[in-house]
Motif scaffolding. Sequence first.
Motif, PDB file in Angstrom:
ATOM      1  N   THR A 189      29.493 -13.086  -9.611  1.00  0.00           N
ATOM      2  CA  THR A 189      28.200 -13.576 -10.083  1.00  0.00           C
ATOM      3  C   THR A 189      27.952 -13.184 -11.530  1.00  0.00           C
ATOM      4  O   THR A 189      27.443 -13.987 -12.329  1.00  0.00           O
ATOM      5  N   PHE A 190      28.330 -11.965 -11.903  1.00  0.00           N
ATOM      6  CA  PHE A 190      28.163 -11.540 -13.291  1.00  0.00           C
ATOM      7  C   PHE A 190      28.971 -12.445 -14.222  1.00  0.00           C
ATOM      8  O   PHE A 190      28.489 -12.848 -15.291  1.00  0.00           O
ATOM      9  N   GLY A 191      30.183 -12.774 -13.829  1.00  0.00           N
ATOM     10  CA  GLY A 191      31.016 -13.631 -14.665  1.00  0.00           C
ATOM     11  C   GLY A 191      30.422 -15.003 -14.881  1.00  0.00           C
ATOM     12  O   GLY A 191      30.428 -15.536 -15.997  1.00  0.00           O
ATOM     13  N   THR A 192      29.876 -15.600 -13.818  1.00  0.00           N
ATOM     14  CA  THR A 192      29.303 -16.940 -13.956  1.00  0.00           C
ATOM     15  C   THR A 192      28.000 -16.910 -14.757  1.00  0.00           C
ATOM     16  O   THR A 192      27.687 -17.862 -15.472  1.00  0.00           O
ATOM     17  N   MET A 193      27.238 -15.813 -14.657  1.00  0.00           N
ATOM     18  CA  MET A 193      25.950 -15.754 -15.338  1.00  0.00           C
ATOM     19  C   MET A 193      26.047 -15.352 -16.806  1.00  0.00           C
ATOM     20  O   MET A 193      25.273 -15.831 -17.635  1.00  0.00           O
ATOM     21  N   PHE A 194      27.012 -14.485 -17.149  1.00  0.00           N
ATOM     22  CA  PHE A 194      27.011 -13.925 -18.500  1.00  0.00           C
ATOM     23  C   PHE A 194      28.292 -14.199 -19.302  1.00  0.00           C
ATOM     24  O   PHE A 194      28.219 -14.315 -20.516  1.00  0.00           O
ATOM     25  N   ILE A 195      29.432 -14.302 -18.643  1.00  0.00           N
ATOM     26  CA  ILE A 195      30.658 -14.579 -19.392  1.00  0.00           C
ATOM     27  C   ILE A 195      30.821 -16.075 -19.611  1.00  0.00           C
ATOM     28  O   ILE A 195      31.152 -16.517 -20.715  1.00  0.00           O
ATOM     29  N   ALA A 196      30.565 -16.871 -18.583  1.00  0.00           N
ATOM     30  CA  ALA A 196      30.710 -18.325 -18.738  1.00  0.00           C
ATOM     31  C   ALA A 196      29.882 -18.886 -19.898  1.00  0.00           C
ATOM     32  O   ALA A 196      30.394 -19.700 -20.682  1.00  0.00           O
ATOM     33  N   PRO A 197      28.609 -18.478 -20.084  1.00  0.00           N
ATOM     34  CA  PRO A 197      27.837 -19.044 -21.199  1.00  0.00           C
ATOM     35  C   PRO A 197      28.359 -18.686 -22.581  1.00  0.00           C
ATOM     36  O   PRO A 197      28.042 -19.377 -23.555  1.00  0.00           O
ATOM     37  N   MET A 198      29.154 -17.618 -22.691  1.00  0.00           N
ATOM     38  CA  MET A 198      29.631 -17.234 -24.018  1.00  0.00           C
ATOM     39  C   MET A 198      30.995 -17.845 -24.351  1.00  0.00           C
ATOM     40  O   MET A 198      31.507 -17.659 -25.457  1.00  0.00           O
ATOM     41  N   LEU A 199      31.569 -18.605 -23.423  1.00  0.00           N
ATOM     42  CA  LEU A 199      32.900 -19.176 -23.663  1.00  0.00           C
ATOM     43  C   LEU A 199      32.927 -20.141 -24.859  1.00  0.00           C
ATOM     44  O   LEU A 199      33.898 -20.111 -25.638  1.00  0.00           O
ATOM     45  N   PRO A 200      31.929 -21.017 -25.036  1.00  0.00           N
ATOM     46  CA  PRO A 200      31.981 -21.881 -26.221  1.00  0.00           C
ATOM     47  C   PRO A 200      31.993 -21.086 -27.535  1.00  0.00           C
ATOM     48  O   PRO A 200      32.723 -21.437 -28.466  1.00  0.00           O
ATOM     49  N   GLU A 201      31.187 -20.032 -27.603  1.00  0.00           N
ATOM     50  CA  GLU A 201      31.165 -19.201 -28.817  1.00  0.00           C
ATOM     51  C   GLU A 201      32.492 -18.470 -28.995  1.00  0.00           C
ATOM     52  O   GLU A 201      33.007 -18.363 -30.118  1.00  0.00           O
ATOM     53  N   LEU A 202      33.064 -17.990 -27.901  1.00  0.00           N
ATOM     54  CA  LEU A 202      34.366 -17.323 -27.970  1.00  0.00           C
ATOM     55  C   LEU A 202      35.425 -18.281 -28.491  1.00  0.00           C
ATOM     56  O   LEU A 202      36.243 -17.918 -29.352  1.00  0.00           O
ATOM     57  N   ARG A 203      35.396 -19.503 -28.008  1.00  0.00           N
ATOM     58  CA  ARG A 203      36.374 -20.507 -28.438  1.00  0.00           C
ATOM     59  C   ARG A 203      36.186 -20.869 -29.909  1.00  0.00           C
ATOM     60  O   ARG A 203      37.160 -21.037 -30.656  1.00  0.00           O
ATOM     61  N   ALA A 204      34.922 -20.988 -30.324  1.00  0.00           N
ATOM     62  CA  ALA A 204      34.650 -21.356 -31.715  1.00  0.00           C
ATOM     63  C   ALA A 204      35.084 -20.253 -32.680  1.00  0.00           C
ATOM     64  O   ALA A 204      35.621 -20.534 -33.753  1.00  0.00           O
ATOM     65  N   ARG A 205      34.865 -19.019 -32.295  1.00  0.00           N
ATOM     66  CA  ARG A 205      35.228 -17.895 -33.169  1.00  0.00           C
ATOM     67  C   ARG A 205      36.730 -17.637 -33.200  1.00  0.00           C
ATOM     68  O   ARG A 205      37.278 -17.253 -34.229  1.00  0.00           O
ATOM     69  N   HIS A 206      37.383 -17.842 -32.050  1.00  0.00           N
ATOM     70  CA  HIS A 206      38.791 -17.463 -31.937  1.00  0.00           C
ATOM     71  C   HIS A 206      39.574 -18.582 -31.242  1.00  0.00           C
ATOM     72  O   HIS A 206      39.940 -18.481 -30.069  1.00  0.00           O
ATOM     73  N   PRO A 207      39.841 -19.660 -31.956  1.00  0.00           N
ATOM     74  CA  PRO A 207      40.470 -20.834 -31.337  1.00  0.00           C
ATOM     75  C   PRO A 207      41.906 -20.604 -30.869  1.00  0.00           C
ATOM     76  O   PRO A 207      42.428 -21.409 -30.099  1.00  0.00           O
ATOM     77  N   HIS A 208      42.535 -19.534 -31.332  1.00  0.00           N
ATOM     78  CA  HIS A 208      43.927 -19.275 -30.931  1.00  0.00           C
ATOM     79  C   HIS A 208      44.022 -18.286 -29.774  1.00  0.00           C
ATOM     80  O   HIS A 208      45.128 -17.874 -29.413  1.00  0.00           O
TER      81      HIS A 208
END
Length: 312
Positions: A101-120
Amino acid sequence: MDRFAELKAFNVVAACGGFSPAARQLGVATSSVTRLVDALEERLGAVLLNRSTRSVTLTEAGRTYHDEARRILERLDAADDAVSDRAGGVAGLLRVAAPVTFGTMFIAPMLPELRARHPHLTLDLRLDDSAVNLVDESIDVAIRIGSLDANPSLVARRLTGHARVLCASPGYLAGRGVPQTPADLAQHDCLQFSFDGNRRSWRLRRKDGDAAFDLPVQEIDVNSVVQANNGELLRQAALSGLGVAMLADWLVQDDLLAGRLVQVLDDYEVNPGPMDVALHALYQASRRGSHKIRMFVDLLGEQLARAGLSGP
C-alpha cells in the motif's frame, strides 16, 4: 555455464527456501534455476542444498559457500555503483522493495518525476508486505515500517515518524458502542495486521501526562475477526463495518476527514509492538556512497514531505 548466474540462482534459492519461489523471484522457469544450481554443485564437487519435497535447506558446505557468495554480490554491487557514479549520471538498474500500500500511495506518484530527472535509470519495484533480505534478493533499497534492530551491515535512514490510529466505521460504532478505555477493546471485533509470531494484542499508551517520566503501556488482547498482511484490505474491512482496525494515519487520513471512518481512543498512542516506530529506507553499508540510492531516497523524502509526512 555463466558462473554469476549460478551464484545468483543459488543465493536466491537459499533465501527463498525453494526452487519454485526462487524462479518466481528471478522471473525464469523453475527448471532453469534447478539446472544452474545443479551445475554449480557439479562444478564445486559439493552438495550445497538439502532437498526434500517440503523444503530446501543449506548443507554445512552450503552455509560456508553462501556466506562467501553474499560478500561477492555485495562487492559487485559496490563496483557497479563506482562505475555508474563516475559516468556522470544516475543510470542502470535500481531494485526497490516496499510495502504494497505504501508503494502504490507514495512511490507510484513520484515515478514520472523520477523518469524525468533520470531517464537512464531503470526501476525494479517489488511490492511485498513481508521483509526481504537485501543481499540474497539483490535489493538496493528496502522501505521498512516499524522498529529496527541494530545491524552494522545495514544503513537505516529515518524518513519520518510513523503513527497508527484505531478507527471504525460510524455504522459499526453505532451498533457496538464506542470504546472508552483500552480495556473496552477486548469486547469488540478487531481487524488485525498479521505479524510474525501470531501476535494477538495491541499496545496503547496515553498521550498526555508528565513528559518527565515514561507513561505505562497497556497491552490488550484483542478478538481478531479478520487478520491480513495488507493494510489496504484491513482499511476496506473497516469501511465495511467489520470492526475496529489499527491502521497507519496516512492510510486513513482521507477517510477520517470525510467521516467514512471515526478515530477511537484518540488520546492514546497505539502500536502492535514497540511504541517508537518510524519509516526507514534501508540499504547495505557497503553501498553508502551509491549516487542512485541516495538520489532515490532523497526523492522519496521529498514526496513524503509533499504529502505532509516529513518530520520526526
